[in-house]
Design an enzyme around this catalytic site. Structure first.
Site, mmCIF file in Angstrom:
data_model
loop_
_atom_site.group_PDB
_atom_site.id
_atom_site.type_symbol
_atom_site.label_atom_id
_atom_site.label_comp_id
_atom_site.label_asym_id
_atom_site.label_seq_id
_atom_site.Cartn_x
_atom_site.Cartn_y
_atom_site.Cartn_z
ATOM 1 C CG HIS A 1 -7.013 53.588 118.416
ATOM 2 N ND1 HIS A 1 -7.948 53.954 119.287
ATOM 3 C CD2 HIS A 1 -6.405 54.725 118.634
ATOM 4 C CE1 HIS A 1 -7.674 55.295 119.945
ATOM 5 N NE2 HIS A 1 -6.782 55.674 119.309
ATOM 6 C CB SER B 1 -3.114 21.161 117.501
ATOM 7 O OG SER B 1 -4.152 20.659 117.146
ATOM 8 C CE LYS C 1 -3.674 25.961 115.100
ATOM 9 N NZ LYS C 1 -4.044 27.378 115.629
ATOM 10 C CD GLU D 1 -4.021 31.071 123.365
ATOM 11 O OE1 GLU D 1 -4.487 31.386 122.544
ATOM 12 O OE2 GLU D 1 -3.541 30.042 123.436
#
Ligand code: ARG
Length: 460
Positions: free
Chosen positions: A170, A292, A298, A305
């Site tokens: 969880h 980025s 970044k 992803e």
């Protein structure tokens, strides 16, 4: 992997030590910049291969004479050469790959020769045969690349076998485990995916060629001969079955690929989370990260992803394939042409994923101190403590659970947040009447992440 140089013409990368991996850039740029090839252009070599088998079979059956056979084989070989050089381009006015190739042969050798190649065949069995050849190749390619990925995974699983790591349920601290065991779990899932692919190759190891429009043919063909020429184990069993069920193999393969992607997406999400500033368990290599256009600090996990979103699209692809192949009147239906596009797009997106994952896994930096620190936080060792008490005192499991739950409640009240406190444990005994006579020393040793880790069996 190349070291980065200062760059004025790129949007990001000056904080990086290495330039991005080419494969990863190809994957992340994807159809933003790369065109999708027409599905039938992918079928060209398969259609040529099929036509060669067809010519040999027609000659054996005396439907073609020696000269026609030689001409057609020579033409098909020449065509293959043109295709390899990128010089055979499909004319949309000729509809598809099948008509383009027949037309090319007829133009070269005349309709009296070229016009014989389609004898006893239909585009219905022709396209299913091309697809079977293509799908079988894709299966072998995918198996090989998942095997390579699994090599990297197994190597890492061994490397981090002794690295303590919090185990989660969880998204909450659950129990102490090994980072290697987590990585090994993905290796086992991927092994099952490989087995699934091998099973599919076996299940669809028959040639559709010769089923004609879907009901056989009056021409004296030899589909068993064609099947052997094409490398299949046998010919189809029923011509109606093989044509009506176009899309079934596609859906079955898409499902298996989707299953692989589901596993891969879970690996991706685990790495994404573990590499956040909040977790800090590991870091992706610079050449597997992206920057980025605006934020200088970044280093993003874009490739991971996109593996997740590819899995999402794959799930809908499976559904689309199942929808197209249901509720059709028995026989050929043009609806099934769409199955070709769907499975081809899916396979072309998946191609790079095992390689990228394997590159990412081989180049991560792990921070064992952070992992070990977290493996001693948030009462994560409570189940281990409870189980040691059961082992050593024989206290019934349910009583031990009540006692440790109460001890945790008391510990929190007394200001502890990571380990169960011994005084609180004593208070819990008084409160519950569940007596457990163990020493303070054992009580704390049993709660230590290292101690618990050493009790567990991480053999693989
Ligand atoms: N390009 C077609 C397809 O992929 C070939 C089959 C056409 N058959 C037909 N009966 N119109 O389905």
């Amino acid at each position: 992997m190349k070291k980065t140089k200062t760059s004025h013409d790129k949007l990001w990368g000056n904080a990086f030590t290495e330039s991005p991996e080419k494969l990863m850039m190809e994957f992340t740029s994807s159809h933003d910049v790369y065109p999708i090839n027409p599905a039938d252009s992918v079928l060209i070599p398969y259609d040529i291969k099929q036509n060669i088998a067809q010519v040999k079979m027609l000659y054996k059956q005396k439907i073609l004479n020696k000269k026609e056979h030689n001409n057609l084989l020579e033409g098909l070989n020449q065509l293959y050469g043109l295709w390899e050089k990128g010089e055979f381009v499909l004319d949309p006015m000729l509809e598809d790959v099948h008509t383009n190739i027949e037309n090319w042969l007829s133009k070269k050798y005349g309709i009296d020769v070229g016009g014989k190649i389609h004898t006893g065949r239909s585009r219905n069995d022709q396209v299913v045969t091309d697809m079977y050849l293509y799908l079988h190749d894709q299966i072998q390619y995918t198996i090989k690349s998942i095997q390579l990925l699994n090599k990297s995974l197994y190597k890492s699983a061994k490397k981090y076998q002794d690295t303590i790591c919090p185990g989660y349920t969880h998204h909450q601290h659950a129990v102490v485990t090994s980072l290697g065991l987590i990585l090994h779990s993905f290796n086992i899932s991927f092994k099952r995916d490989i087995k699934g692919l091998q099973d599919l190759a076996q299940k669809y190891n028959y040639s559709p060629l010769g089923s004609g429009v879907g009901y056989g043919t009056l021409i004296n063909i030899d589909p068993t001969f064609s099947a052997k020429e094409l490398g299949f184990e046998r010919k189809f069993k029923n011509p109606i079955d093989v044509i009506s069920n176009r899309g079934e193999f596609e859906a079955a393969l898409a499902f298996q690929i989707c299953q692989f992607l589901n596993h891969a997406s879970s690996l991706a999400q685990t790495f994404i989370l573990f590499s956040t500033t909040e977790f800090g368990f590991l870091k992706l290599a610079d050449h597997y990260s992206t920057g980025s256009s605006a934020m200088p600090q970044k280093k993003n996990p874009d490739a991971l992803e996109l593996i997740k979103s590819t899995a999402s699209v794959a799930n809908s692809n499976v559904s689309a394939l199942m929808q197209i192949t249901k509720g059709n009147l028995i026989g050929y239906n043009r609806d099934t042409q769409e199955t070709k596009h769907i499975v081809y797009h899916l396979l072309s997106k998946v191609e790079l994923i095992p390689k990228i994952l394997s590159g990412i896994i081989e180049t991560i930096t792990v921070f064992p101190k952070v992992l070990e620190n977290q493996a001693n936080k948030g009462f994560i060792n409570s189940l281990g403590l409870m189980e040691m008490i059961i082992n050593e005192t024989g206290l019934p499991m349910r009583k031990a659970k009540i006692l440790i739950e109460l001890s945790i409640k008391k510990s929190v009240e007394n200001g502890f947040s990571d380990k169960v406190d011994f005084i609180s444990f004593k208070e819990a005994q008084q409160l519950s009447g569940i007596i457990c006579d163990i020493s303070e020393e054992s009580f704390y040793v049993w709660q230590d992440a290292n101690f618990q880790f050493n009790q567990l069996d991480f053999n693989y």
